[in-house]
Design an enzyme around this catalytic site. Structure first.
Site, PDB file in Angstrom:
ATOM      1  N   ASN A  22      -7.585  -3.225  14.584  1.00 40.04           N
ATOM      2  CA  ASN A  22      -8.947  -3.548  14.146  1.00 40.04           C
ATOM      3  C   ASN A  22      -8.976  -4.727  13.177  1.00 40.04           C
ATOM      4  O   ASN A  22     -10.003  -5.023  12.571  1.00 40.04           O
ATOM      5  CB  ASN A  22      -9.620  -2.323  13.520  1.00 40.04           C
ATOM      6  CG  ASN A  22      -8.908  -1.827  12.264  1.00 40.04           C
ATOM      7  OD1 ASN A  22      -7.908  -2.409  11.834  1.00 40.04           O
ATOM      8  ND2 ASN A  22      -9.406  -0.743  11.688  1.00 40.04           N
TER       9      ASN A  22
ATOM     10  N   ASP B  98       0.809  -1.215   0.000  1.00 33.03           N
ATOM     11  CA  ASP B  98       0.000   0.000   0.000  1.00 33.03           C
ATOM     12  C   ASP B  98       0.846   1.270   0.000  1.00 33.03           C
ATOM     13  O   ASP B  98       2.067   1.226   0.174  1.00 33.03           O
ATOM     14  CB  ASP B  98      -0.945   0.004   1.205  1.00 33.03           C
ATOM     15  CG  ASP B  98      -0.273  -0.456   2.500  1.00 33.03           C
ATOM     16  OD1 ASP B  98       0.947  -0.252   2.647  1.00 33.03           O
ATOM     17  OD2 ASP B  98      -0.962  -1.015   3.368  1.00 33.03           O
TER      18      ASP B  98
ATOM     19  N   GLU C 108      -9.661  -2.236   5.584  1.00 34.03           N
ATOM     20  CA  GLU C 108     -10.327  -1.960   6.847  1.00 34.03           C
ATOM     21  C   GLU C 108     -11.541  -2.880   7.043  1.00 34.03           C
ATOM     22  O   GLU C 108     -12.010  -3.508   6.079  1.00 34.03           O
ATOM     23  CB  GLU C 108     -10.780  -0.495   6.872  1.00 34.03           C
ATOM     24  CG  GLU C 108      -9.650   0.529   6.746  1.00 34.03           C
ATOM     25  CD  GLU C 108      -8.879   0.756   8.042  1.00 34.03           C
ATOM     26  OE1 GLU C 108      -8.937  -0.103   8.941  1.00 34.03           O
ATOM     27  OE2 GLU C 108      -8.218   1.801   8.165  1.00 34.03           O
TER      28      GLU C 108
ATOM     29  N   HIS D  51      -7.110  -5.034  10.409  1.00 32.83           N
ATOM     30  CA  HIS D  51      -6.831  -4.762   8.995  1.00 32.83           C
ATOM     31  C   HIS D  51      -5.490  -5.359   8.582  1.00 32.83           C
ATOM     32  O   HIS D  51      -4.573  -5.480   9.379  1.00 32.83           O
ATOM     33  CB  HIS D  51      -6.911  -3.256   8.678  1.00 32.83           C
ATOM     34  CG  HIS D  51      -5.774  -2.425   9.179  1.00 32.83           C
ATOM     35  ND1 HIS D  51      -5.945  -1.395  10.079  1.00 32.83           N
ATOM     36  CD2 HIS D  51      -4.440  -2.433   8.891  1.00 32.83           C
ATOM     37  CE1 HIS D  51      -4.774  -0.821  10.321  1.00 32.83           C
ATOM     38  NE2 HIS D  51      -3.842  -1.436   9.616  1.00 32.83           N
TER      39      HIS D  51
END
Length: 235
Positions: free
Chosen positions: A128, A62, A135, A130
């Site tokens: 979380n 990313d 996400e 990810h």
């Protein structure tokens, strides 16, 4: 999913290096790379090794939207600092966060991945759940895409910027379907703040609400984690 428990990031980095060496000995030519604090010691181990990457290709997960490679918070800058500057590759691919047409850039990156199938992918995991910047709520079938970062991710990354307001709100990320095409995946996690995500990933149900849980459906996943990160696992 194999879980290897280590004392610290140094030991984790050494084990990661051993796994990478085995994969390269078996013919791996394309590495999928991650950024952030988790893989830094792993990259240190690579830099201090005798591994030769001049015939290898790297594909990063990313990049932030709006940051070019000269910005010290861009992931290209991070990779140059921690790995590429010391270990030259045949070619290094990262998404272009400054592309005028982000959707076209995402499609272009999918083409790069298609032409360079990933043999060995390194991952971290967010609090979380990810992986990359996929996400919670990200569809499992998605490929490279433009992401609106969640507030928890922005807050977690704020420590790298002068203020939270400076953290980019968007990124281009390899999708879950892209990651799942990798032949081998090694995920690293350190610290108690990752324990909930690791428990969900290893022992929970596969759900888009915890993106990393999709790795349960992959045949070759190794998790390298410290005691704190695996502290909530029941086995």
């Amino acid at each position: 999913m194999k879980v290897i428990v280590v004392k610290n990031q140094l030991e984790g980095g050494k084990i990661g290096l051993d796994l990478l060496k085995k994969s390269m000995a078996n013919g791996a030519k394309t590495l999928g790379l991650a950024t952030g604090s988790t893989p830094v010691e792993f990259y240190n181990q690579i830099v201090n090794s005798d591994l030769d990457f001049t015939d290898m290709v790297s594909v990063n997960l990313d990049e932030y939207v709006g940051l070019d490679g000269s910005n010290d918070q861009s992931y290209r800058y991070f990779m140059t600092k921690h790995l590429f500057g010391e270990k030259p590759f045949k070619e290094n691919f990262l998404p272009n966060g400054k592309a005028a047409d982000l959707e076209a850039e995402a499609k272009h990156y999918d083409q790069i991945i298609e032409e360079n199938p990933i043999d060995w992918q390194i991952l971290g995991i967010g609090q979380n759940g990810h992986i990359g910047f996929n996400e919670p709520g990200t569809p499992a079938e998605i490929t490279t895409h433009v992401v609106d970062l969640q507030e928890s991710t922005i807050k977690a990354n704020a420590r790298f910027f002068e203020s939270e307001a400076d953290v980019p709100r968007k990124a281009i990320s390899m999708g879950l379907a892209s990651i799942m095409k990798s032949k081998n995946i090694v995920l690293m996690a350190y610290g108690k703040e990752k324990a909930e995500a690791i428990k969900g990933m290893v022992e929970g149900e596969v759900t888009t609400e915890l993106p990393a849980s999709i790795l349960q459906n992959h045949a070759n996943v190794t998790v390298i984690a410290d005691e704190a990160a695996v502290s909530l696992l029941s086995k």
